[in-house]
Design a protein around this motif. Structure first.
Motif, short mmCIF file in Angstrom:
data_model
loop_
_atom_site.label_atom_id
_atom_site.label_comp_id
_atom_site.label_asym_id
_atom_site.label_seq_id
_atom_site.Cartn_x
_atom_site.Cartn_y
_atom_site.Cartn_z
N PRO A 141 -1.88 12.45 -2.30
CA PRO A 141 -0.46 12.78 -2.07
C PRO A 141 -0.30 14.20 -1.54
CG PRO A 141 -0.97 12.78 -4.42
CD PRO A 141 -2.18 12.24 -3.73
N ASN A 142 0.52 14.31 -0.54
CA ASN A 142 0.78 15.61 0.08
C ASN A 142 1.98 16.25 -0.61
OD1 ASN A 142 0.79 17.80 1.78
ND2 ASN A 142 1.76 16.74 3.48
N CYS A 143 1.77 16.75 -1.82
CA CYS A 143 2.86 17.35 -2.59
C CYS A 143 2.46 18.70 -3.16
CB CYS A 143 3.30 16.41 -3.71
SG CYS A 143 1.97 15.94 -4.85
N GLU A 144 1.49 19.39 -2.53
CA GLU A 144 1.09 20.70 -3.04
C GLU A 144 2.18 21.75 -2.86
OE1 GLU A 144 -0.73 18.84 -1.09
OE2 GLU A 144 -2.56 18.37 -2.22
N TYR A 145 3.04 21.54 -1.85
CA TYR A 145 4.09 22.54 -1.60
C TYR A 145 5.28 22.35 -2.55
CZ TYR A 145 6.61 18.78 0.79
OH TYR A 145 7.25 17.61 1.09
N ALA A 146 5.36 21.24 -3.24
CA ALA A 146 6.48 20.98 -4.16
C ALA A 146 6.20 21.66 -5.49
CB ALA A 146 6.67 19.48 -4.34
N VAL A 147 6.29 23.00 -5.50
CA VAL A 147 5.97 23.77 -6.70
C VAL A 147 7.22 24.12 -7.50
CG1 VAL A 147 3.86 24.73 -5.73
CG2 VAL A 147 6.04 25.88 -5.31
N GLY A 148 8.38 23.69 -7.06
CA GLY A 148 9.62 23.94 -7.78
C GLY A 148 10.39 22.64 -7.96
N LEU A 149 11.37 22.68 -8.84
CA LEU A 149 12.14 21.47 -9.12
C LEU A 149 12.93 21.01 -7.91
CD1 LEU A 149 13.03 19.37 -11.18
CD2 LEU A 149 14.82 20.95 -11.94
N TYR B 60 1.43 7.17 -6.61
CA TYR B 60 0.44 8.23 -6.80
C TYR B 60 1.08 9.61 -6.61
CZ TYR B 60 -4.19 10.43 -6.53
OH TYR B 60 -5.31 11.20 -6.76
N CYS B 61 1.98 9.72 -5.63
CA CYS B 61 2.67 11.00 -5.39
C CYS B 61 3.57 11.37 -6.57
CB CYS B 61 3.47 10.91 -4.10
SG CYS B 61 4.42 12.38 -3.69
N LEU B 62 4.34 10.40 -7.08
CA LEU B 62 5.21 10.68 -8.22
C LEU B 62 4.41 11.00 -9.47
CD1 LEU B 62 7.87 7.88 -7.66
CD2 LEU B 62 8.14 10.31 -7.20
N GLN B 63 3.27 10.37 -9.64
CA GLN B 63 2.43 10.69 -10.78
C GLN B 63 1.89 12.11 -10.68
OE1 GLN B 63 -0.81 7.99 -11.34
NE2 GLN B 63 -1.54 8.98 -13.23
N ALA B 64 1.53 12.54 -9.47
CA ALA B 64 1.06 13.91 -9.29
C ALA B 64 2.16 14.92 -9.62
CB ALA B 64 0.57 14.10 -7.85
N LEU B 65 3.41 14.61 -9.23
CA LEU B 65 4.52 15.49 -9.58
C LEU B 65 4.73 15.55 -11.09
CD1 LEU B 65 7.13 14.57 -6.81
CD2 LEU B 65 5.74 16.64 -6.96
N GLY B 66 4.64 14.40 -11.74
CA GLY B 66 4.80 14.39 -13.19
C GLY B 66 3.73 15.19 -13.91
N GLU B 67 2.51 15.11 -13.43
CA GLU B 67 1.43 15.89 -14.05
C GLU B 67 1.60 17.39 -13.79
OE1 GLU B 67 -0.66 14.75 -16.10
OE2 GLU B 67 -0.29 12.61 -15.81
N TYR B 68 2.18 17.74 -12.65
CA TYR B 68 2.38 19.16 -12.35
C TYR B 68 3.39 19.79 -13.31
CZ TYR B 68 4.19 23.32 -10.03
OH TYR B 68 4.61 24.61 -9.76
N PHE B 69 4.51 19.11 -13.55
CA PHE B 69 5.56 19.69 -14.41
C PHE B 69 5.17 19.65 -15.88
CE2 PHE B 69 8.12 18.65 -10.63
CZ PHE B 69 8.74 19.87 -10.45
N GLU C 75 13.61 16.99 -3.61
CA GLU C 75 13.76 16.71 -2.18
C GLU C 75 12.63 15.84 -1.66
OE1 GLU C 75 13.96 20.53 -0.40
OE2 GLU C 75 16.04 20.93 -1.03
N LEU C 76 11.41 16.10 -2.13
CA LEU C 76 10.27 15.28 -1.71
C LEU C 76 10.43 13.84 -2.17
CD1 LEU C 76 7.43 14.93 -0.53
CD2 LEU C 76 6.51 15.70 -2.72
N ALA C 77 10.83 13.64 -3.42
CA ALA C 77 11.02 12.28 -3.93
C ALA C 77 12.13 11.55 -3.18
CB ALA C 77 11.34 12.33 -5.42
N MET C 78 13.19 12.26 -2.83
CA MET C 78 14.28 11.63 -2.10
C MET C 78 13.84 11.22 -0.70
SD MET C 78 18.17 13.03 -1.64
CE MET C 78 19.47 11.94 -1.06
N VAL C 79 13.06 12.07 -0.03
CA VAL C 79 12.55 11.72 1.30
C VAL C 79 11.62 10.51 1.22
CG1 VAL C 79 11.07 12.53 3.18
CG2 VAL C 79 12.84 14.03 2.25
N GLN C 80 10.78 10.46 0.18
CA GLN C 80 9.87 9.33 0.02
C GLN C 80 10.64 8.03 -0.19
OE1 GLN C 80 6.58 9.23 0.29
NE2 GLN C 80 6.24 11.41 0.62
N GLY D 194 0.82 -1.22 0.00
CA GLY D 194 0.00 0.00 0.00
C GLY D 194 0.84 1.26 0.00
N ALA D 195 1.98 1.24 0.73
CA ALA D 195 2.88 2.40 0.73
C ALA D 195 3.49 2.63 -0.64
CB ALA D 195 3.97 2.21 1.79
#
Length: 260
Positions: free
Chosen positions: A95-103, A39-48, A108-113, A32-33
């Motif tokens: 996914p809690n990635c709304e604050y990741a608005v920059g590269l 899901y979090c990485l997909q959200a980042l990909g859609e943002y960029f 950093e978020l992906a590395m922590v995950q 599940g994790a």
């Protein structure tokens, strides 16, 4: 370790052997994790990929990583089925990635995950050893811990280059983000494949084929003209031309060779 308290082993499984319930519960929770990480990485990909960000290579990089994490989760599900267990479906959190608005923030978020995921797998490895399940411990170590270590090293290199280029952290489109998107090798892998035609000085294939045919044509004609002579003598006959001297010796030598 994200355990699954509501998990219950399947009753009456014929393939279940030396598969502790604690290890099965841990595998279910880690699966599940992994789905939440995908899901979090997909959200980042859609943002960029949005028009006001316009970093297509970075977007494809995160989408590719999301696909790999989803495949890892599916591999864990299949492993549980092979051992006689099962995966109980769960709710995937937003996914809690709304604050990741920059590269920089996204890397950093992906590395922590990924560091969190490797800690989960290490705890699951130790749990398998404690419960006497060496097969699960070996599978987790070879197929999941090793690739995660390589990804953490990759993210560390990307973060170092992003700091060198002074990439944005607050959502502003900087020149460093553009350089990272266009020039970073890891972002371009699989998007613009390197082909040998950009580095090879050879002419195109059609020209090479035409040149080869032109070289073969005299040999074929000579072989057809001289049926009793092999290809070696035919080649010598076609390619050998001796200069004619004033006294006519060159012409006599040529006539003698043709007589042979």
């Amino acid at each position: 370790l994200p355990a699954c308290p509501a998990h219950r082993p399947l009753p009456g499984s014929r393939v279940r052997q030396s598969f502790p319930p604690a290890v099965e519960e841990g595998l279910c929770g880690v699966t599940g994790a992994l789905l939440e990480l995908a899901y979090c990485l997909q959200a980042l990909g859609e943002y960029f990929d949005q028009s006001h960000v316009a970093l297509p290579n970075v977007s494809k990089f995160f989408l590719h990583q999301a696909l790999e994490e989803r495949k890892a989760a599916e591999a864990l599900m299949k492993y549980q089925q092979e051992r006689g267990g099962h995966y109980c479906s769960k709710f995937i959190q937003k996914p809690n990635c709304e604050y990741a608005v920059g590269l920089m923030k996204a890397l950093e978020l992906a590395m922590v995950q990924w560091k969190t995921m490797i800690r989960y797998f290490e705890e699951l490895y130790a749990l398998s050893i404690e419960n006497g399940d060496p097969h699960s411990a070996s599978t987790i170590k070879k197929q999941f811990i090793g690739p995660k270590i390589q990804k953490i090293k990759l993210m560390g290199d990307l973060l170092t280059n992003a700091r060198r280029l002074d990439c944005s952290q607050d959502g502003r489109n900087s020149l460093g983000d553009y350089f990272m998107d266009r020039l970073q090798k890891e972002f371009r892998t699989g998007i613009e494949p390197e082909s040998s035609q950009y580095y090879s000085p050879c002419p195109p294939l059609q020209q090479c084929t035409g040149a080869a045919e032109s070289l073969k044509r005299p040999q074929r004609e000579s072989c057809q003209h001289r049926n009793g002579i092999g290809p070696i003598y035919a080649t010598i006959h076609c390619t050998t031309t001796l200069p004619q001297c004033n006294d006519g010796t060159g012409a006599k030598m040529k006539q003698g060779r043709e007589g042979l």
